[in-house]
Design an enzyme around this catalytic site. Structure first.
Site, PDB file in Angstrom:
ATOM      1  N   ILE A   1      68.970  57.837  13.978  1.00 29.41           N
ATOM      2  CA  ILE A   1      70.335  58.384  13.959  1.00 29.41           C
ATOM      3  C   ILE A   1      71.103  58.019  12.698  1.00 29.41           C
ATOM      4  CG2 ILE A   1      70.619  58.539  16.477  1.00 29.41           C
ATOM      5  CD1 ILE A   1      72.301  55.940  16.285  1.00 29.41           C
TER       6      ILE A   1
ATOM      7  N   LYS B   1      74.074  59.860  24.795  1.00 31.40           N
ATOM      8  CA  LYS B   1      75.359  59.163  24.734  1.00 31.40           C
ATOM      9  C   LYS B   1      76.392  59.998  23.977  1.00 31.40           C
ATOM     10  CE  LYS B   1      73.754  55.158  23.106  1.00 31.40           C
ATOM     11  NZ  LYS B   1      73.944  53.761  22.773  1.00 31.40           N
TER      12      LYS B   1
ATOM     13  N   ASN C   1      59.481  47.918  15.173  1.00 30.18           N
ATOM     14  CA  ASN C   1      59.995  47.611  16.504  1.00 30.18           C
ATOM     15  C   ASN C   1      59.129  46.599  17.257  1.00 30.18           C
ATOM     16  OD1 ASN C   1      62.463  48.771  17.688  1.00 30.18           O
ATOM     17  ND2 ASN C   1      61.672  50.667  16.804  1.00 30.18           N
TER      18      ASN C   1
ATOM     19  N   CYS D   1      61.089  58.001  21.994  1.00 30.96           N
ATOM     20  CA  CYS D   1      61.426  57.521  20.651  1.00 30.96           C
ATOM     21  C   CYS D   1      61.718  56.043  20.831  1.00 30.96           C
ATOM     22  CB  CYS D   1      62.598  58.301  20.074  1.00 30.96           C
ATOM     23  SG  CYS D   1      63.962  58.575  21.207  1.00 30.96           S
TER      24      CYS D   1
END
Lengths: 571, 572
Positions: free
Chosen positions: B211, B315, B185, B273
């Protein structure tokens, strides 16, 4: 007495005893002919009384002063070099517990270890502890024979007159591993039985194991027929089986070997019932694994359970590799099949493998548990074990000689009985209200089958038990279990008699590792115990109020008469 | 014979139908295909669901859970923490709630500055305050640190969090991602906190996968569940290869780390996260559950879900695939959370007021879209949709039925107990009640909980009756004659169930047997029973439950009854 010679050191002070989930305790260790005793001083004291018979394996190691992570095996006592150091004896028990004894002084340590080894390798049954065990309250007669073939027959004759009790095996002349009395079809005389027995391995001719009251079908068991490579036949054996089937009835023979294995058995004189000689009987082969494989499976499973450092993946792959649950699944599936034949297909069933003393008994007893609500009670289960395991000649002494840790690779030991108990447990979690006993009851039976102060599980057959006078000279485990003070702890608080046939699920999703047994010494069961106590409390409370209520109601029902009289008198 | 229709539901139900006419079947298939993939929120069931409730009651229902009250219960605001209105109109962070709690000493510009340095503006806010020792759990998203960027306000923010807990000299910063992912990242200008730039932080990775990994893992797990007659080895190997239990354990381990840090080390924790709405939520809410016995009650659990999941912008609509959208956004994040809770219930059977049914019911409703709570992806979105005005809330609906969800073994204790779960591998079991929920044959055939509930229900009634009798006895005592009044004993055990979710085949149910092999050698009849059993149907499922459809060839005989009910449903 010879025990004294085997014990090199009787007593050591300052021994530290520990096991997982328990604070280490310091105290005195004593060795007696049958026990390893330990007592610690002070608060939170630990009292340990371990049957030597319960010890499966023992390992010695030197205490490394820089930390006990690196344990080194000591092969030989090396003179004075070890004086002042201490040794650790790892005692691995048949009930799967592992104890660590830290003994000061290398010599003492080795003496203790070798004494334990010597004592635990005594194989003579007559010298085993049950022959010496004399608790104050119990009498030797108590609790003997909860179910003899005679008792079973009395029950049976109330329902049908098609069967008779035969004493053809008096003095064990026909079959060494059967009891003296056996239930057989009434149209078969003893002479036929004698001839048929010669045609079955070990003389185990087909006998009645279970009578299904609702439709009159039966489960029978035997050993394999001795057809041999030439396909020998025996008219008496054929007529024996034919007699069981009435006109228009069919039967299934469940052979616990694969078809291939059954074929191979013929080379060694064994074999199977051919279609042509046994019309109306259909053979089903269900391959079930045998002793060596099962024993290794147990060892692998226990090894996997004892290693807490595994990741989930490793744990699952070890659980899979142990094949334990696969065995459970196969046994339960085949037992369901047998029960299915009887209850759904309305057919008679004969079960055998080769000897008919292991997998056969697993199936006959589990099928009864499925079909017969009586077997799911505490006393019914005892009768089942008596009938289908002890009297039916399951070789307990051979099979339970060693458990999961032993290095002695004995040929005959196998956790056949433990697998049966595991299957019972699997059923009890699927039908948690249908069994009168709880898992503690099953675990107790497991422990006593491997090492016990009671004589019930000694020897391999009824004949041996009779020769050693086991029933007169030892105390039966049933006397302990049935004593009112003990019985309570084995009762399932949510039990409610269920008269239906219970069909367990054998899908892998439904089968679980029996944590209460295999992780008993590894994981704290604190919260499960708490839950159990809570269940017990709720049910006891509910029962009390129901009872109080019904007493009131009865009192109430009886009431009207006198009151009417009162009134009339007043008038 | 008819044409077979296979329906996979999001709540892991699998239904087989056989429809007599091929044409009808295709029609049904096409209708369902369209119905199960709504494009607009307004198409969702919640907007047409009408339980014939008074408008006022509906409004009250939405007010059942008040998060301000919840923070008061925790002891906030206090000398260290206060409510801020910096996000009043969702201007600082549009995925957060409007009311947020931050350290009292940080100023608005600091907050705004910090939010600019955090992915999606999700700056550190209070998630849980442990009043016993002032330690706090805070949550945020990853910092936009790249390889070397710093932000003074963000550093001040963390220091303020640290200072708000005088009992500890440091604060844990927990990055729930695997280290590699976090490093990757950085290349995108995001990343993780550099220990050198922040004073008194202890940085820690806990390695929960993202995910996409979770979605694939569940897919593999479901494939295992649907194997036809698997052997034990097939199943265990499949379970292992799916990695599902490994992920569950990772979430649990991380949560346990948090609760230990707070309860045992007295240290505050900041968790993030990537965006702080998936792994972060799982871990924060589970840690709360471990730390605070209130969340283990029926009401408390609703509060927890509302506080950590709904208000803070998990979400739901994207993760649960409510609308036709990017399939890469779908992930079983909430399912994993529910499974972790189930694991805790298994380990601590007396610690929870609710039972497995409650978890399954909530899980069902995140997909059903019958209630408005889980619709949309953030509070802001829900406000725009006027969810509270146009739909009903799930919580009062569940609360009304709370008797069903009660755990009879629950032992409420006066003092708060912190749960210390055992995370050894054998404690993570396959959850048959969830993933094979509708394969009734695999479930235990009797339930201890049911018997206990019956016993407990019986109790008050019987006690009443006893009381009643005693009193009458007293009245008659004078004459010393036994009483004679006819008394009716009411021992009715069960009121009829409020809601029938699926019709059970009672006559075949008790006889259902799952034999892996060998059946065919005996009887075809059993085969037939098995097939009938497999076609369970969905009386109460909404079309949103439908995950995928297939027209497959099955060897099931046509069953008209099924079709009728099915068509009824469609007409409605």
């Amino acid at each position: 007495m010879e025990f004294a010679e085997l014990i090199k050191t009787w007593k050591v002070d300052d021994v530290v005893v520990s096991r997982p989930l328990l604070q280490p305790a310091r105290g005195t260790l004593c060795l007696t002919s049958h026990h390893l005793l330990f007592s610690s001083r002070g608060a939170g004291s630990l009292e340990l009384c371990l049957l030597i018979r319960n010890i499966d394996a023992i390992e010695k190691s030197v205490q490394n002063l820089s930390g006990y992570q690196t344990i080194k095996c000591v092969t030989e006592p090396d003179g004075d070099r070890f004086v002042g150091s201490s040794g650790i004896i790892t005692v691995k028990c048949k009930d799967l517990c592992i104890w660590y004894l830290e003994v000061p002084g290398m010599e003492e340590c080795l003496n203790i270890a070798s004494s334990i080894e010597a004592l635990s390798s005594l194989e003579s049954v007559a010298h085993m502890y049950p022959f010496f065990y004399r608790p104050k309250q119990a009498s030797l007669q108590q609790g003997c024979d909860p179910c003899t073939p005679q008792v079973q027959f009395t029950k049976l004759s109330a329902q049908t007159s098609n069967w008779r009790l035969s004493y053809v095996n008096q003095e064990f002349r026909v079959c060494a591993s059967y009891p003296e009395a056996a239930i057989v079809h009434k149209s078969i005389d003893d002479a036929t039985l004698r001839t048929a027995a010669k045609f079955r391995q070990g003389g185990r001719f087909p006998v009645l194991s279970y009578y299904h009251t609702s439709n009159g079908m039966v489960i029978m068991r035997s050993s394999q027929p001795l057809t041999g490579a030439n396909g020998k036949r025996c008219r008496e054996d054929e007529s024996l089986l034919a007699a069981v089937l009435g006109p228009g009835m069919k039967g299934y023979i469940i052979d616990t070997r694969s078809l291939q294995a059954a074929h191979q058995a013929r080379v060694k004189g064994g074999g199977f019932e051919s279609k042509s000689n046994y019309p109306n009987w259909k053979r089903l082969h269900r391959a079930m694994d045998r002793s060596r494989v099962l024993q290794e499976s147990l060892m692998k499973l226990v090894e996997a359970c004892n290693d807490q450092s595994h990741s989930i993946d490793r744990w699952l792959s070890k659980l899979e590799a142990s094949k334990w649950l696969s065995h459970v699944k196969v046994i339960l599936t085949t037992a369901c099949l047998a029960a299915q034949c009887v209850d759904r297909e309305e057919a008679c069933v004969l079960i055998h493998g080769s000897e008919g003393r292991d997998s056969t008994l697993q199936l006959t007893s589990l099928a009864q548990l499925i079909l017969d609500p009586d077997c799911r009670t505490i006393s019914g289960f005892q009768a089942l074990i008596e009938r289908e395991w002890l009297q039916a000649g399951h070789p307990f002494q051979l099979r339970c000689a060693s458990s999961a840790y032993s290095h002695a690779r004995l040929k005959h030991d196998a956790p056949v009985f433990l697998l049966f108990l595991d299957c019972c447990w699997q059923m009890s979690i699927q039908f948690p209200c249908s069994f009168q006993f709880n898992q503690h009851f099953l675990i107790t039976l497991f422990e006593h089958a491997y090492a016990s102060c009671f004589g019930t599980f000694l020897c391999n057959t009824e004949e041996e038990r009779l020769m050693l006078n086991v029933k007169r000279q030892t105390i039966s485990i049933w006397s302990k279990i049935n004593s009112p003070s003990e019985r309570e702890q084995y009762v399932n608080p949510v039990y409610e008699r269920n008269d239906l046939v219970i069909w367990p699920s054998v899908a892998p999703q439904s089968l679980q590792l029996w944590q209460g047994l295999f992780l008993r010494w590894i994981q704290s069961a604190e919260h499960q115990t708490e839950a159990y106590a809570q269940i017990y409390h709720i049910m006891a409370h509910s029962r009390k109020s129901t009872q109080a209520n019904s007493e009131m109601a009865t009192a109430n029902k009886e009431a009207p008469m006198p009151r009417c009289q009162d009134r009339s008198e007043a008038v | 014979m008819g044409c077979p229709l296979l329906i996979h539901c999001k709540n892991f139900r699998v239904a087989h139908f056989v429809i007599c006419q091929d044409r009808d079947c295709y029609d049904v298939y096409n209708s369902l295909l369209r119905l199960s993939k709504p494009v607009e929120y307004e198409e969702l069931y919640a907007f047409s669901y009408n339980p014939k409730q008074k408008e006022m009651d509906r409004g009250i229902g939405w007010k059942m859970i008040d998060l301000r009250k919840e923070f008061q219960r925790m002891g906030v605001p206090n000398e260290h923490w206060e409510e801020t209105d910096v996000n009043k109109n969702y201007e600082t962070c549009n995925t957060y709630a409007a009311n947020l709690y931050v350290p009292r000493e940080v100023t608005k510009p600091t907050i705004v500055g910090s939010s600019k340095f955090r992915s999606k503006g999700r700056f550190p806010v209070l998630s849980y305050y442990f009043k016993e020792n002032n330690a706090a759990i805070c949550r945020c998203s990853q910092p936009l640190s790249g390889f070397s960027a710093r932000c003074v306000e963000d550093e001040q923010m963390l220091q303020a969090i640290s200072r708000s807990n005088p009992g500890s000299s440091f604060v844990y910063v927990v990055d729930t991602r695997p280290k590699l992912n976090a490093i990757a990242n950085r290349a995108a200008g995001k990343g993780y906190e550099n220990e050198d730039n922040y004073t008194n932080i202890r940085f820690q990775f806990v390695g929960i996968e993202n995910i996409h990994v979770m979605r694939n893992s569940l897919q593999k797990l479901l494939e295992v569940c649907e194997l036809k007659a698997p052997s034990m080895s097939d199943f265990l190997t499949g379970l292992e290869n799916s990695g599902w239990l490994r992920h569950i354990k990772a979430v649990m381990d991380a949560s346990f780390f948090l609760s230990k840090a707070v309860a045992e080390e007295n240290a505050s924790v900041l968790v993030h996260c990537s965006d702080g709405w998936d792994r972060t939520v799982q871990v924060c809410s589970l840690a709360g559950l471990l730390l605070d016995s209130y969340y283990r009650t029926i009401k408390g659990f609703m509060v927890l879900v509302e506080k950590e999941w709904i208000s803070m912008g998990h979400k739901f609509s994207q993760r649960c695939d409510h609308l036709e959208g990017d399939p890469k956004e779908i992930s079983p994040v909430f399912t994993q959370f529910i499974e972790c809770v189930w694991n805790l219930i298994e380990q601590f059977p007396c610690a929870f007021e609710f039972n497995e049914k409650y978890l399954l019911e909530i899980h069902d409703h995140i997909y059903s879209c019958q209630f408005g709570n889980f619709i949309g992806n953030s509070q802001k979105e829900r406000q725009e949709l006027k969810i509270q005005e146009r739909t009903h809330s799930l919580w009062p609906f569940l609360f009304e039925k709370r008797c069903q969800y009660r755990n009879p073994l629950y032992k409420p204790s006066a003092i708060n107990t912190v749960l210390k779960p055992n995370t050894a591998p054998f404690n993570f079991k396959f959850w048959c009640g969830m993933y094979n929920c509708f394969d009734r044959g695999m479930q235990p055939k009797q339930s201890v909980l049911d018997s206990l509930q019956t016993a407990m229900k019986q109790k008050p009634e019987l006690e009443e009756a006893v009381e009643d009798l005693n009193q009458k006895h007293l009245c008659l005592d004078e004459s010393h004659s036994p009483f004679a009044l006819p008394i009716k004993l009411s021992t009715e055990k069960h009121s009829p169930q409020m809601q029938v979710l699926h019709v059970s085949h009672d006559n075949t149910e008790k006889d259902k047997i799952q034999l892996a092999d060998g059946m065919e050698t005996i009887s075809d009849e059993i085969e037939k029973t098995k097939n009938v059993m497999e076609s369970s149907f969905m009386e109460q499922s909404t079309s949103n439950h439908i995950d995928s459809l297939a027209l497959v060839k099955l060897n099931v005989q046509g069953d008209e009854e099924h079709l009728e009910i099915f068509q009824d449903k469609l007409e409605k």
